[in-house]
Design an enzyme around this catalytic site. Sequence first.
Site, mmCIF file in Angstrom:
data_model
loop_
_atom_site.group_PDB
_atom_site.id
_atom_site.type_symbol
_atom_site.label_atom_id
_atom_site.label_comp_id
_atom_site.label_asym_id
_atom_site.label_seq_id
_atom_site.Cartn_x
_atom_site.Cartn_y
_atom_site.Cartn_z
ATOM 1 N N ASP A 104 -13.989 -16.596 8.338
ATOM 2 C CA ASP A 104 -12.584 -16.359 7.787
ATOM 3 C C ASP A 104 -11.757 -16.174 9.235
ATOM 4 O O ASP A 104 -11.800 -15.059 9.690
ATOM 5 C CB ASP A 104 -12.420 -14.936 7.299
ATOM 6 C CG ASP A 104 -11.175 -14.474 6.650
ATOM 7 O OD1 ASP A 104 -10.278 -15.329 7.205
ATOM 8 O OD2 ASP A 104 -11.076 -13.576 5.895
ATOM 9 N N TYR A 136 -12.413 -7.291 6.464
ATOM 10 C CA TYR A 136 -11.328 -7.535 5.530
ATOM 11 C C TYR A 136 -11.108 -9.112 5.320
ATOM 12 O O TYR A 136 -11.198 -9.872 6.156
ATOM 13 C CB TYR A 136 -10.247 -6.963 6.112
ATOM 14 C CG TYR A 136 -8.905 -7.155 5.314
ATOM 15 C CD1 TYR A 136 -8.657 -6.367 4.185
ATOM 16 C CD2 TYR A 136 -7.957 -8.123 5.566
ATOM 17 C CE1 TYR A 136 -7.746 -6.486 3.407
ATOM 18 C CE2 TYR A 136 -6.815 -8.498 4.699
ATOM 19 C CZ TYR A 136 -6.713 -7.674 3.598
ATOM 20 O OH TYR A 136 -5.689 -7.673 2.717
ATOM 21 N N TYR A 160 1.030 -1.193 -0.181
ATOM 22 C CA TYR A 160 0.136 0.054 0.084
ATOM 23 C C TYR A 160 0.763 1.208 -0.016
ATOM 24 O O TYR A 160 0.771 2.298 0.754
ATOM 25 C CB TYR A 160 -0.893 0.058 1.160
ATOM 26 C CG TYR A 160 -1.834 -1.133 1.510
ATOM 27 C CD1 TYR A 160 -2.642 -1.454 0.638
ATOM 28 C CD2 TYR A 160 -1.283 -2.305 2.525
ATOM 29 C CE1 TYR A 160 -3.430 -2.703 0.917
ATOM 30 C CE2 TYR A 160 -1.870 -3.425 2.642
ATOM 31 C CZ TYR A 160 -3.065 -3.741 1.672
ATOM 32 O OH TYR A 160 -3.689 -4.883 1.967
ATOM 33 N N LYS A 164 -2.251 -16.670 8.120
ATOM 34 C CA LYS A 164 -1.267 -16.032 8.843
ATOM 35 C C LYS A 164 -0.391 -16.966 9.797
ATOM 36 O O LYS A 164 0.652 -17.337 9.602
ATOM 37 C CB LYS A 164 -2.312 -14.921 9.695
ATOM 38 C CG LYS A 164 -2.645 -13.702 8.757
ATOM 39 C CD LYS A 164 -2.924 -12.347 9.498
ATOM 40 C CE LYS A 164 -2.930 -11.274 8.521
ATOM 41 N NZ LYS A 164 -4.201 -11.133 7.797
HETATM 42 C C1 LIG Z 1 -4.729 -11.020 6.387
HETATM 43 C C2 LIG Z 1 -5.983 -11.472 6.111
HETATM 44 C C3 LIG Z 1 -6.357 -12.062 5.022
HETATM 45 C C4 LIG Z 1 -5.503 -12.048 3.724
HETATM 46 O O1 LIG Z 1 -4.484 -13.169 3.902
HETATM 47 P P1 LIG Z 1 -3.152 -12.667 2.840
HETATM 48 O O2 LIG Z 1 -2.430 -13.912 3.340
HETATM 49 O O3 LIG Z 1 -2.594 -11.489 3.222
HETATM 50 O O4 LIG Z 1 -3.640 -12.976 1.689
HETATM 51 C C5 LIG Z 1 -7.686 -12.473 4.940
HETATM 52 N N1 LIG Z 1 -8.609 -12.344 5.875
HETATM 53 C C6 LIG Z 1 -8.316 -11.901 7.012
HETATM 54 C C7 LIG Z 1 -9.263 -12.020 8.050
HETATM 55 C C8 LIG Z 1 -6.803 -11.512 7.302
HETATM 56 O O5 LIG Z 1 -6.627 -10.888 8.477
#
Ligand SMILES: *Cc1c(COP(=O)(O)O)cnc(C)c1O
Length: 423
Positions: A244, A143, A15, A273
Site C-alpha cells: 500500500d 492504516y 472523525y 493521495k
Molecule cells: C490515506 C490512506 C489510505 C486511504 O485512502 P483514502 O483516499 O482516504 O480512501 C489507504 N492507505 C494508506 C496507506 C493511506 O495513507
Amino acid sequence: MSILEFDKNHLWHPYTSATHPLTVYPVKRTEGVKIVLEDGTELIDGMASWWCAIHGYNNPVLIKALRDQAETMPHVMFGGLTHEPAVELARKLVEISPEPLQQVFLADSGSVSVEVAIKMAIQYWYAAGRPEKNRLMTIRNGYHGDTIGCMSVCDPVNGMHSMFSSVLPEHVFADTPLCGYADGCTDEDFADFKGKIETHAHELAAVILEPVVQGAGGMRFYSPEYLKRVREACDKHNVLLICDEIATGFGRAGAMFASEMAGISPDIMCMGKSITGGMMTLAATLATKEVAEGISSKGGVFMHGPTFMGNPLACAVASASIDLLLESNWKERVAEITELLCSGLAPCAKSNAVADVRCLGAIGVVELKKPVDMDSIQREFVKRGVWVRPFGKLVYVMPPYVISNLELEALTSAICEVVGLQG
Ligand SMILES: *Cc1c(COP(=O)(O)O)cnc(C)c1O
C-alpha cells in the site's frame, strides 16, 4: 446563516461528533503552499492536504490540464469505452512503478484501491483452485483506509476494531516491526512475522502492508531489510504481497515508491493521495501480469467497476502531476527537506513532553508522551501562521515539495514552540 453556523449544525467532518464538533476554520482560497482563511489569515501548509498537494495549491500546470480536459470531455463511463487520459496515465504508472507491475485498475479513492487489491488477491487464488486462501496477513500499526475491507487490515486497536468486530473479517496480525529505518532486521525482529506466515500460509491470499513508512497508524519508519524478508517469506510460502504505497508513493519517503528502498516489488501495489498532486480524487491498483492472467484464466473477470472509473478530469490532472514531478529534481529536493526537517525539529527533543523526533523523506514527526488536545494545539499553530494537524500523540508535517526553505523553517520552529507549551 453564516458558513460556520450551517457547518456546525449540518456537516460531518472527518472523525468528529455531530453534537460536539471541534473547531473548523473557514478557508477562502489556497495559493502555493498557503491556505488563506476567510478572515485573511495566511497559513503555511505543513500537511499538503493529507499528504497530497506535492506541487502546492493552484499549480498552473495542473489547472491547465483540468481546464483543457473539462472542455473536451469531463467524464464518460469506462465500461466499453476508453480514452487517451486513462491510457496516458496508465502508461506513466506502468513506466514509473517496479517493472513487473503491468496491469492498471483505476479507482476513485485510496480505500477503493485497497478493496480492489484485496479482491484481486482473493480472486487470484480462487481462479487457481485454492479458494481456501482467502485471509490476509498484515502488521500492527498499519492504516489502509476506512471502508469495511480496509478497516479489517488496519491496526486492531487504533483502527477501532472493537466497534465493528461483528462485521469485520478476522485477519492475521504480526507484531509491528521494531527495527527502525536505519537498523538491520535480525532473526529476532522477524520472528513473529515468520512464525505467523508459516502457520497461516495455507489460508492466506496475501500479506498487505505499507512499505517502510506506516502512516496514519502511527507515523513509524521501519527497516527496508524487514520488508525484504517479508517479500522472501511471501515467495517461500506462496502468498501474494500487496504494498500500500498510497502515502509513500510519488517520492514522499525519498524514493519514487518505498518498495524500491528494499529492492523489492510487490505482486499488487496501491497508489493514491498525491497521484493527482492533490487536486482530484483518484487512486490506482497495479498488478503483475501473473496476477492479472491468473484472475482472468478460465474465462474469469475481475469483479469491480466504480461508476467514475477512469474519470478523464482526474486522469488528465494525474498525468500532468506525474510529468511535473519527473521534470523536477524531486529526489534532491526531498533529500533537502529531510535535512531541514531533521535539523529544524531536533530542538523539540529537549522538551519533557516529547518521546521521539524522527524524519524520513519529506516526513517529519514529533511523537509526544501524551495525546494532544486537538482544539487548543490547533489554535496555537494557527496563531503562529502555520497549518499543522496532529493526531493522538503525533505532531507531524508532510509539506508540499515546493515549500521554500524559509517556509519550512517557519513550520519547524512553530512546532518546536508549540510542543514546548505541552507537558
Ligand atoms: C490515506 C490512506 C489510505 C486511504 O485512502 P483514502 O483516499 O482516504 O480512501 C489507504 N492507505 C494508506 C496507506 C493511506 O495513507
